[in-house]
Scaffold this motif. Structure first.
Motif, mmCIF file in Angstrom:
data_model
loop_
_atom_site.group_PDB
_atom_site.id
_atom_site.type_symbol
_atom_site.label_atom_id
_atom_site.label_comp_id
_atom_site.label_asym_id
_atom_site.label_seq_id
_atom_site.Cartn_x
_atom_site.Cartn_y
_atom_site.Cartn_z
ATOM 1 N N ASP A 7 0.827 -1.206 0.000
ATOM 2 C CA ASP A 7 0.000 0.000 0.000
ATOM 3 C C ASP A 7 0.861 1.257 0.000
ATOM 4 O O ASP A 7 0.567 2.228 -0.680
ATOM 5 N N ARG A 59 -5.218 3.478 15.328
ATOM 6 C CA ARG A 59 -4.350 2.400 14.814
ATOM 7 C C ARG A 59 -3.049 2.336 15.601
ATOM 8 O O ARG A 59 -2.416 1.282 15.674
ATOM 9 N N TYR A 103 -3.308 7.776 11.949
ATOM 10 C CA TYR A 103 -3.172 6.552 12.773
ATOM 11 C C TYR A 103 -3.629 6.821 14.201
ATOM 12 O O TYR A 103 -4.317 6.000 14.812
ATOM 13 N N LYS A 132 -0.156 10.852 7.705
ATOM 14 C CA LYS A 132 -0.365 9.435 7.991
ATOM 15 C C LYS A 132 -0.453 9.196 9.492
ATOM 16 O O LYS A 132 -1.403 8.582 9.994
ATOM 17 N N TRP A 151 3.595 -1.775 4.149
ATOM 18 C CA TRP A 151 4.549 -0.792 3.634
ATOM 19 C C TRP A 151 5.781 -1.444 3.050
ATOM 20 O O TRP A 151 6.056 -2.629 3.289
ATOM 21 N N PHE A 192 4.794 2.077 11.497
ATOM 22 C CA PHE A 192 4.093 1.259 10.485
ATOM 23 C C PHE A 192 3.757 -0.121 11.050
ATOM 24 O O PHE A 192 2.663 -0.651 10.851
ATOM 25 N N GLU A 252 0.504 -1.302 9.026
ATOM 26 C CA GLU A 252 0.523 -0.763 7.665
ATOM 27 C C GLU A 252 1.219 -1.748 6.723
ATOM 28 O O GLU A 252 2.189 -2.413 7.098
#
Ligand code: SF4
Ligand code: SF4
Lengths: 239, 425
Positions: B188, B296, B291, B287, B214, B207, B212
């Motif tokens: 992504d 997240r 999150y 980002k 990534w 991440f 994520e």
């Protein structure tokens, strides 16, 4: 009218108006012929949508709020200078046609008094502002940034305003006689009437008109195009 | 034509080729009112007209007037017209052009919003064409391009060096399977870091915690070709990342905490390459803000108790539009947040942008002009200075010594990692 007056307070006016209008159109065409930038150059925060952007652009252009933020005195001087210049221009329209609603309200002599006071006040504001702007250019760091054009324009304007002040404060001629002169221009038969010719103003009137024409001719080719460029650049700000 | 006339014609043609409509507006509209003077930290700190924004642009304007306008051709003296090959002019132009940090503070206060730094892009092209480009920036740009050409030679070594950081990451996130993700097809997020693990490790931790999908770019986001003003080189450097994003088929290019890289990717690349990015470019700051908001990742509120202040990098704030996202993140981690005055779009440039921190020849003006930022930082009484731009951080580190500020300089993600509540995965 002698030949000098006939040329410089007569036919020169037509030349000036043609060059002024033609020059500005030419300048705009010249700008528009250059390709647009591919990159968006705006700065944040910025409004979205052409409506909001245009509103901000107009506000930035007419009120330059950032300058107020930066220095109140500069804002005041620049604002007074531009506003007085604009109102002075509007006042001159009385020479084409009397502002009848105002006369109806103030009466004929009241109108004359009103014109004397406002025109006189703007003339003084312009003179003071121009002297300030000129003197400012002789100080550091402005003198290193300035080019002869800057001084030339200020001196030219100062002379025009000074001649105008002479007409306003020392002239013995009534507005109707000036209107006769403007009418003679509009009918392409430039002439000073007997009242003007026998007064103390022919020299200052001729110089006033002649220099104003020189100013108009130079306008489209000078930094004075900021008067139209400002709309474009301030719109880019929110691009 | 004589060789001299030929050379001049070529330079003029080059200048003309760099012109766009907005630049012409800028060149024709400036009234030399000098209102911009007090907007520029370099002018304010030195009082040297060379650093007055309008004077910088005026050097180009004098050539433009003399050769590219009717009035200037007729009466060059009226505008102090100059020649493009004039050594005195070019010397001045070099000093003032490469000193400009492109902060665009001058544009903010100019009544006509004239972007001096954009006029100086023309100046850079002229300097390069006359063999006067910045040497150090040229070297840095060339080595970045070289890395792009021989990436296979580099990746092995770099990944080997990063092994230690991966170890640290596993320790922090308490996950023996964690690590940096390389070359992941269809990920992504393509995360573009800078040279050095200090920009990789904190992001990798975040991440991992956010779950994520990534992968780490093989290239750094910084672009010395942009500072140099060489659009061919600048494009080649940015192209490396774009090509990588295409090959991997990622959904987003996420840019690390580096100011100019944000603008290069989102704004400039499409002009240089005349194509759009294969995937949208998103800031790591947006980002992380997301999150935290979406839960997240979780940070302990007020974990950092020392007073914290935030510096808006010009290329992230005024010139990119992120004011609140980084503040949200910082505020989430600390209990004593203090904004500087002025801040956001009016903030003072730290003085280190435009590649200045890499060019020792400008140390003098860089340190002097940093005084304004130093005073601002002092006034907050903060002990931690956070800023999401590598150049700003290097500059403020340097101001820290020079002006005895006694602050800890930190990136936004460093604070996040300090305050993050690790959940084992
Ligand atoms: S403030 Fe704008 S118009 Fe005034 S000198 Fe500076 S760049 Fe020119
Ligand atoms: S962009 Fe910044 S450094 Fe460059 S002239 Fe403007 S204020 Fe000064």
């Amino acid at each position: 009218m002698n030949w000098f007056q006939y040329v410089f307070a007569g036919w020169f006016v037509y030349v000036a108006l043609i060059v002024f209008v033609g020059g500005l159109i030419w300048q705009i065409v010249k700008w528009r012929r250059v390709a647009k930038s591919r990159i968006v150059m705006g700065m944040f925060p910025k409004p979205a949508g052409l409506g909001a952007r245009s509103a901000k652009m107009l506000k930035d252009t007419f009120f330059f709020p950032w300058v107020l933020d930066y220095s109140k005195s500069i804002w005041l001087f620049a604002g007074a200078f531009h506003l007085a210049g604009l109102l002075m221009f509007v006042g001159h329209l009385r020479l084409i046609h009397e502002f009848t609603p105002l006369v109806a309200w103030l009466g004929a002599s009241g109108m004359d008094q009103f014109a004397f006071l406002t025109g006189g006040a703007f003339g003084i504001v312009l003179t003071v502002a121009l002297i300030y702007l000129l003197l400012r250019r002789f100080g550091t760091p402005y003198k290193d940034l300035s080019v002869p054009e800057d001084y030339l324009l200020l001196i030219l304007l100062l002379l025009i305003v000074t001649m105008g002040n002479h007409l306003r404060f020392f002239g013995t001629v009534h507005v109707t006689d000036y209107r006769d002169y403007v009418m003679s221009l509009l009918t392409f038969k430039p002439a000073f009437n007997a009242a003007i010719l026998s007064s103390n103003v022919p020299w200052s009137l001729t110089t006033h008109v002649m220099l104003a024409c020189a100013f108009l001719i130079y306008f489209p080719f000078s930094k004075l195009v900021h008067s139209i460029g400002a709309f474009a650049t301030n719109l880019v700000r929110s691009e | 034509m004589t060789p001299e006339a030929n050379a001049r014609a070529e330079l003029l043609q080059l200048i003309d080729s760099k012109m766009n409509r907005t630049l012409k507006y800028y060149l024709d509209t400036c009234v030399r009112c000098a209102i911009c003077k007090d907007a520029c930290h370099q002018y304010v700190a030195t009082g040297d007209v060379l650093y007055l924004p309008a004077y910088r642009a005026e050097l180009i304007r004098r050539i433009y007037k003399k050769y590219m306008t009717g009035s200037g051709r007729l009466l060059p003296k009226l505008f102090e017209g100059r020649d493009p090959e004039d050594d005195v002019l070019l010397d001045e132009l070099y000093k003032t052009t490469y000193a400009c940090t492109s902060c665009r503070r001058c544009m903010f206060w100019c009544p006509f919003s004239i972007d001096t730094s954009w006029v100086l892009a023309v100046a850079k092209a002229l300097l390069l064409a006359t063999g006067r480009g910045s040497e150090i920036l040229t070297q840095l740009a060339d080595s970045a391009i070289d890395k792009g050409k021989n990436i296979d030679l580099y990746t092995g070594v770099i990944r080997e060096v990063l092994k230690g950081s991966e170890e640290e990451m596993r320790r922090i996130v308490q996950d023996p399977s964690a690590g940096f993700v390389y070359d992941k097809q269809g990920a992504d997020v393509l995360y573009v870091a800078l040279a050095g693990t200090h920009t990789i490790l904190p992001a990798a931790i975040v991440f991992h915690q956010a779950g994520e999908d990534w992968t780490l770019s093989s290239f750094e986001g910084s672009n010395y070709g942009y500072f140099l003003g060489d659009t061919v080189k600048a494009k080649a450097i940015a192209q490396r990342i774009v090509d990588e994003a295409k090959t991997l088929g990622v959904k987003e290019i996420v840019m690390s905490e580096c100011g100019h890289a944000h603008r290069v990717m989102r704004d400039f690349y499409r002009m240089w390459a005349k194509e759009e990015l294969p995937a949208p470019m998103v800031s790591i700051l947006s980002k992380v803000d997301g999150y935290i908001k979406d839960g997240r990742i979780k940070v302990t509120p007020g974990k950092i108790t020392e007073p914290v202040t935030y510096h808006d990098p010009c290329q992230i704030g005024r010139n990119f539009g992120l004011f609140e996202e980084p503040r949200n993140v910082v505020r989430a981690t600390c209990s004593d947040f203090r904004d500087m005055t002025p801040n956001r779009q009016k903030q003072w440039c730290c003085g280190g942008g435009g590649g200045l921190v890499a060019e020792t020849e400008f140390d003098d003006v860089r340190l002097k002009s940093g005084r304004l930022k130093a005073d601002q930082i002092k006034a907050t009484g903060a002990k931690i200075l956070v800023t999401p731009c590598e150049n700003c951080r290097l500059q403020i580190e340097s101001l820290n010594d020079h002006y005895d500020l006694g602050v800890r300089v930190s990136a936004v993600l460093d604070l996040v990692v300090e305050a993050i509540e690790i959940k084992p995965r």
